[in-house]
Scaffold this motif. Structure first.
Motif, mmCIF file in Angstrom:
data_model
loop_
_atom_site.group_PDB
_atom_site.id
_atom_site.type_symbol
_atom_site.label_atom_id
_atom_site.label_comp_id
_atom_site.label_asym_id
_atom_site.label_seq_id
_atom_site.Cartn_x
_atom_site.Cartn_y
_atom_site.Cartn_z
ATOM 1 N N PHE A 106 0.838 -1.195 0.000
ATOM 2 C CA PHE A 106 0.000 0.000 0.000
ATOM 3 C C PHE A 106 0.874 1.247 0.000
ATOM 4 O O PHE A 106 1.786 1.367 0.826
ATOM 5 C CB PHE A 106 -0.905 0.015 1.233
ATOM 6 N N VAL A 107 0.620 2.150 -0.932
ATOM 7 C CA VAL A 107 1.320 3.430 -0.995
ATOM 8 C C VAL A 107 0.297 4.513 -1.329
ATOM 9 O O VAL A 107 -0.790 4.228 -1.825
ATOM 10 C CB VAL A 107 2.448 3.435 -2.053
ATOM 11 N N LYS A 108 0.682 5.764 -1.071
ATOM 12 C CA LYS A 108 -0.208 6.886 -1.380
ATOM 13 C C LYS A 108 0.660 8.087 -1.745
ATOM 14 O O LYS A 108 1.483 8.533 -0.943
ATOM 15 C CB LYS A 108 -1.084 7.209 -0.171
ATOM 16 N N GLU A 109 0.480 8.584 -2.980
ATOM 17 C CA GLU A 109 1.233 9.751 -3.423
ATOM 18 C C GLU A 109 0.971 10.928 -2.495
ATOM 19 O O GLU A 109 -0.173 11.202 -2.119
ATOM 20 C CB GLU A 109 0.843 10.123 -4.854
ATOM 21 N N GLY A 110 2.039 11.635 -2.144
ATOM 22 C CA GLY A 110 1.897 12.808 -1.300
ATOM 23 C C GLY A 110 1.909 12.514 0.187
ATOM 24 O O GLY A 110 1.820 13.435 1.008
ATOM 25 N N TYR A 111 2.031 11.212 0.536
ATOM 26 C CA TYR A 111 2.024 10.818 1.943
ATOM 27 C C TYR A 111 3.159 9.842 2.214
ATOM 28 O O TYR A 111 3.610 9.118 1.329
ATOM 29 C CB TYR A 111 0.687 10.185 2.321
ATOM 30 N N GLU A 112 3.587 9.794 3.467
ATOM 31 C CA GLU A 112 4.618 8.851 3.878
ATOM 32 C C GLU A 112 3.999 7.494 4.196
ATOM 33 O O GLU A 112 2.787 7.379 4.423
ATOM 34 C CB GLU A 112 5.351 9.387 5.116
ATOM 35 N N ALA A 113 4.858 6.498 4.260
ATOM 36 C CA ALA A 113 4.390 5.162 4.654
ATOM 37 C C ALA A 113 3.740 5.210 6.035
ATOM 38 O O ALA A 113 2.767 4.488 6.291
ATOM 39 C CB ALA A 113 5.560 4.179 4.655
ATOM 40 N N ASP A 114 4.244 6.069 6.923
ATOM 41 C CA ASP A 114 3.651 6.208 8.255
ATOM 42 C C ASP A 114 2.158 6.523 8.167
ATOM 43 O O ASP A 114 1.343 5.979 8.924
ATOM 44 C CB ASP A 114 4.336 7.338 9.036
ATOM 45 N N ASP A 115 1.812 7.436 7.255
ATOM 46 C CA ASP A 115 0.410 7.831 7.101
ATOM 47 C C ASP A 115 -0.441 6.678 6.575
ATOM 48 O O ASP A 115 -1.586 6.495 6.993
ATOM 49 C CB ASP A 115 0.306 9.029 6.144
ATOM 50 N N ILE A 123 -8.548 1.439 9.634
ATOM 51 C CA ILE A 123 -9.498 0.656 8.849
ATOM 52 C C ILE A 123 -9.597 -0.775 9.383
ATOM 53 O O ILE A 123 -10.688 -1.322 9.552
ATOM 54 C CB ILE A 123 -9.087 0.648 7.360
ATOM 55 N N ALA A 124 -8.427 -1.364 9.656
ATOM 56 C CA ALA A 124 -8.405 -2.777 10.079
ATOM 57 C C ALA A 124 -9.015 -2.976 11.455
ATOM 58 O O ALA A 124 -9.740 -3.957 11.690
ATOM 59 C CB ALA A 124 -6.974 -3.296 10.056
ATOM 60 N N THR A 125 -8.747 -2.076 12.384
ATOM 61 C CA THR A 125 -9.291 -2.260 13.733
ATOM 62 C C THR A 125 -10.811 -2.136 13.739
ATOM 63 O O THR A 125 -11.471 -2.730 14.593
ATOM 64 C CB THR A 125 -8.677 -1.252 14.722
ATOM 65 N N LYS A 126 -11.362 -1.403 12.787
ATOM 66 C CA LYS A 126 -12.821 -1.332 12.664
ATOM 67 C C LYS A 126 -13.391 -2.686 12.247
ATOM 68 O O LYS A 126 -14.575 -2.956 12.458
ATOM 69 C CB LYS A 126 -13.219 -0.261 11.652
ATOM 70 N N GLN A 127 -12.524 -3.530 11.661
ATOM 71 C CA GLN A 127 -12.937 -4.870 11.261
ATOM 72 C C GLN A 127 -12.583 -5.902 12.340
ATOM 73 O O GLN A 127 -12.509 -7.101 12.069
ATOM 74 C CB GLN A 127 -12.304 -5.233 9.914
ATOM 75 N N LYS A 128 -12.337 -5.411 13.556
ATOM 76 C CA LYS A 128 -12.092 -6.262 14.732
ATOM 77 C C LYS A 128 -10.810 -7.088 14.611
ATOM 78 O O LYS A 128 -10.731 -8.227 15.080
ATOM 79 C CB LYS A 128 -13.285 -7.191 15.008
ATOM 80 N N GLU A 253 -8.129 7.470 2.445
ATOM 81 C CA GLU A 253 -8.995 6.480 1.823
ATOM 82 C C GLU A 253 -8.115 5.490 1.051
ATOM 83 O O GLU A 253 -7.389 5.874 0.143
ATOM 84 C CB GLU A 253 -9.994 7.158 0.883
ATOM 85 N N LEU A 254 -8.170 4.235 1.430
ATOM 86 C CA LEU A 254 -7.333 3.197 0.822
ATOM 87 C C LEU A 254 -8.205 2.020 0.409
ATOM 88 O O LEU A 254 -9.178 1.692 1.084
ATOM 89 C CB LEU A 254 -6.262 2.733 1.817
ATOM 90 N N ASP A 255 -7.835 1.406 -0.694
ATOM 91 C CA ASP A 255 -8.566 0.242 -1.192
ATOM 92 C C ASP A 255 -8.063 -0.994 -0.452
ATOM 93 O O ASP A 255 -7.160 -1.693 -0.910
ATOM 94 C CB ASP A 255 -8.352 0.111 -2.708
ATOM 95 N N PHE A 256 -8.632 -1.243 0.719
ATOM 96 C CA PHE A 256 -8.146 -2.292 1.611
ATOM 97 C C PHE A 256 -9.116 -3.460 1.658
ATOM 98 O O PHE A 256 -10.293 -3.307 1.975
ATOM 99 C CB PHE A 256 -7.966 -1.718 3.025
ATOM 100 N N ASP A 257 -8.594 -4.642 1.315
ATOM 101 C CA ASP A 257 -9.366 -5.882 1.376
ATOM 102 C C ASP A 257 -8.626 -6.820 2.323
ATOM 103 O O ASP A 257 -7.558 -7.335 1.989
ATOM 104 C CB ASP A 257 -9.487 -6.492 -0.021
#
Length: 294
Positions: A106-115, A123-128, A253-257
């Motif tokens: 997962f990467v996002k232009e304009g943001y660091e890996a930390d972000d 996102i993941a913790t919302k999925q328990k 916003e990330l496309d996380f599955d």
């Protein structure tokens, strides 16, 4: 016990393993002359993680260039030494290793890996799912809560410490929620975050223990002893700039599955691809370990 998602901070772990191994005299060169110290170290940590921790899910994030922080403060990270010449091509090799194991990146232009890691955690913790972030960067400690742990290396690559909220408080004297406020005052030489000149570790911790956060400190400036009151007043702009620079973004916003992040196991990665890559890199010890996953 809830399922666990391990998130790997790609560049941070690559740097950490590179300097740990080259600093200990590890040759880190394949028979063809290709430098491999960082790739070997990163892969060692990955395989050990899969073997010892048995994660349910795995994902990796890498930095991708300039970010909004560089626009906000052009001197951000300007004091860092450039990446060693023999490390740069190894980042690409590490990405090949991750791809061969079919681990999502997962990467996002304009943001660091930390972000990205912060946002994935949310996102993941919302999925328990319980999240464990594997990094060499203490900045990630601000993300620690009951559902998110951070693993930082110790004296050796095999000696990692897993931080819970109480561990952070015991080690650093501030809570994870206060970590950004702490950094806003003491600054960070490695990231060239200015902080408040003249306010050090002990003073920052004491102020946060009394006033809880940066905003409250400035709201009660008249109650703070004069010598620090003057320093805080003179550096107010730097303090709040530092807070913006240090704070990890958690609402991308990330496309996380989650299902696509299933950890490497029998049938969900191409073992022949991995074995060929390890042969190319002369990772004979790793060849034996990967066979156990197939």
């Amino acid at each position: 016990m809830s399922e666990r998602l391990y998130l790997i901070d790609g560049h941070a772990l690559a740097y950490r393993t590179y300097f740990a191994l080259t600093g200990s005299g590890f040759q880190g060169t394949s028979r063809s002359g290709e430098p491999t110290a960082a790739v070997f170290g990163f892969t060692s940590v990955l395989l050990r993680l899969i073997e010892k921790e048995s994660p349910d899910y795995l994902a990796v994030s890498f930095d991708v260039g300039k970010t909004f922080r560089d626009e906000m403060f052009p001197e951000y990270k300007a004091t860092r030494e450039k990446m060693p010449d023999d490390l740069r091509p190894q980042i690409e090799r590490i990405q090949e290793v991750v791809d061969a194991f079919n681990i999502p990146v997962f990467v996002k232009e304009g943001y660091e890996a930390d972000d990205v890691l912060g946002s994935l955690s949310r996102i993941a913790t919302k999925q328990k799912v319980h999240v464990v972030i594997v990094t060499g960067d203490r900045d990630l400690l601000q993300l620690v809560n009951e559902d998110v742990s951070v693993s930082l290396p110790g004296q050796s690559l095999a000696d990692a410490k897993l931080y819970s909220p109480s561990d952070v408080a015991q080690k650093f004297g501030v809570t994870p929620d206060q970590f950004v406020d702490y950094k806003s005052m003491v600054g960070d030489k490695s990231d060239n975050i200015p902080g408040v000149a003249g306010v050090g570790d002990k003073t920052a911790r004491r102020l946060l223990q009394q006033y809880l956060n940066l905003e409250n400190i400035y709201s009660n400036l008249d109650k703070i002893e004069p010598r620090f009151q003057k320093k805080l007043a003179a550096n107010k702009e730097n303090a709040f700039l530092s807070k913006k620079l240090a704070a990890i973004v958690t609402d991308l916003e990330l496309d996380f599955d989650l299902g696509a992040c299933s950890a490497p196991a029998h049938g969900n990665f191409d073992i022949k691809k991995v074995e060929q890559l390890f042969r190319d890199l002369d990772f004979r010890t790793h060849l034996k370990k990967v066979a156990m996953l197939a």
